[in-house]
Enzyme design. Structure first.
Site, PDB file in Angstrom:
ATOM      1  NE  ARG A  47      -2.529   1.199   3.590  1.00 40.30           N
ATOM      2  CZ  ARG A  47      -3.249   0.910   4.679  1.00 40.30           C
ATOM      3  NH1 ARG A  47      -4.443   0.352   4.554  1.00 40.30           N
ATOM      4  NH2 ARG A  47      -2.761   1.134   5.876  1.00 40.30           N
ATOM      5  CB  SER A 116     -11.633  -1.534   2.747  1.00 37.39           C
ATOM      6  OG  SER A 116     -10.246  -1.727   2.572  1.00 37.39           O
ATOM      7  CE  LYS A 150      -7.316   2.414   5.523  1.00 31.46           C
ATOM      8  NZ  LYS A 150      -7.476   2.862   4.106  1.00 31.46           N
TER       9      LYS A 150
END
Length: 224
Positions: A47, A116, A150
């Site tokens: 990522r 997700s 996040k």
């Protein structure tokens, strides 16, 4: 050999999923991934938001070379097109990224597709029972706990893990702030697979960190 079936079989056996950028903990992939794999990581997701397309493909190819000899799956985040270019095993998208049908069209039937999810409705939508190679192959459920990876997204807590354990028809990985200290709570809520970022990628000893998490996962299976 049916590559799609082989990848899905390996995904079905996977328990520990590592998400990292191209410099996990400020170190080269070649320093971290072999140790993490030795400790029990089954899937690696690259990522990386800050690289140009060519740099990302090069990094993914390097990660693939580290993963492939050990049968570890390599997933590229956000970019199904670059996952294809790098020879990765699949791609992972978020709710605001390439829609799963479009991602699947790009990937074809042999590559894996992850999604997700952050709410019950998203879990339901991802578990539509599409045949292998046509829908989503697995989902991430979280963030279970608040995490700086996040920022701005509220933690969903263990309730969504319990919901996924009862309702998800696709394999799911609980993710978000999970480490060796709280993984038992996540497994107690019904998770059988976990994905982590900092717990391994930023650990001084990635192998030991992965081994501790893997031990908890294996213990849960024995105790089930």
């Amino acid at each position: 050999m049916d590559l799609g079936a082989d990848r899905r079989a390996r995904l079905g056996r996977a328990r520990l999923y590592l998400v990292c950028d191209a410099s996990p903990g400020g170190r080269p992939l070649a320093e971290v991934l072999p140790s993490a794999i030795a400790g029990g990581v089954d899937v690696v997701q690259l990522r990386e938001k800050g690289l140009a397309d060519g740099e990302l493909v090069e990094a993914a190819r390097g990660a693939r070379a580290l993963c492939e000899p050990f049968g570890v799956l390599l997933i590229v985040n956000d970019r199904p097109d670059l996952a294809l270019a790098a020879g990765a095993d699949g791609a992972h998208v978020g709710q605001d990224d390439v829609p799963p049908p479009e991602a699947r069209e790009l990937l074809g039937p042999e590559l894996l597709l992850g999604l997700s999810t952050h709410a019950p409705a998203e879990i339901e939508a991802a578990s539509d029972g599409a045949p292998a190679g046509e829908g989503v192959d697995y989902i991430g459920v979280g963030p279970v706990y608040a995490t700086p990876t996040k920022a701005g997204r509220a933690a969903v807590g263990l309730e969504l893990v319990r919901y996924a354990a009862e309702r998800a028809r696709a394999p799911f990985f609980a993710i978000g702030g999970i480490d060796a200290e709280n993984v038992a709570e996540v497994l107690g809520a019904g998770a059988r697979r976990v994905a982590v970022v900092r717990a391994i990628a930023h650990a001084p000893d990635p192998e030991a960190a992965a081994r501790a998490l893997r031990g908890a996962l294996e213990e849960q299976v024995v105790g089930a």
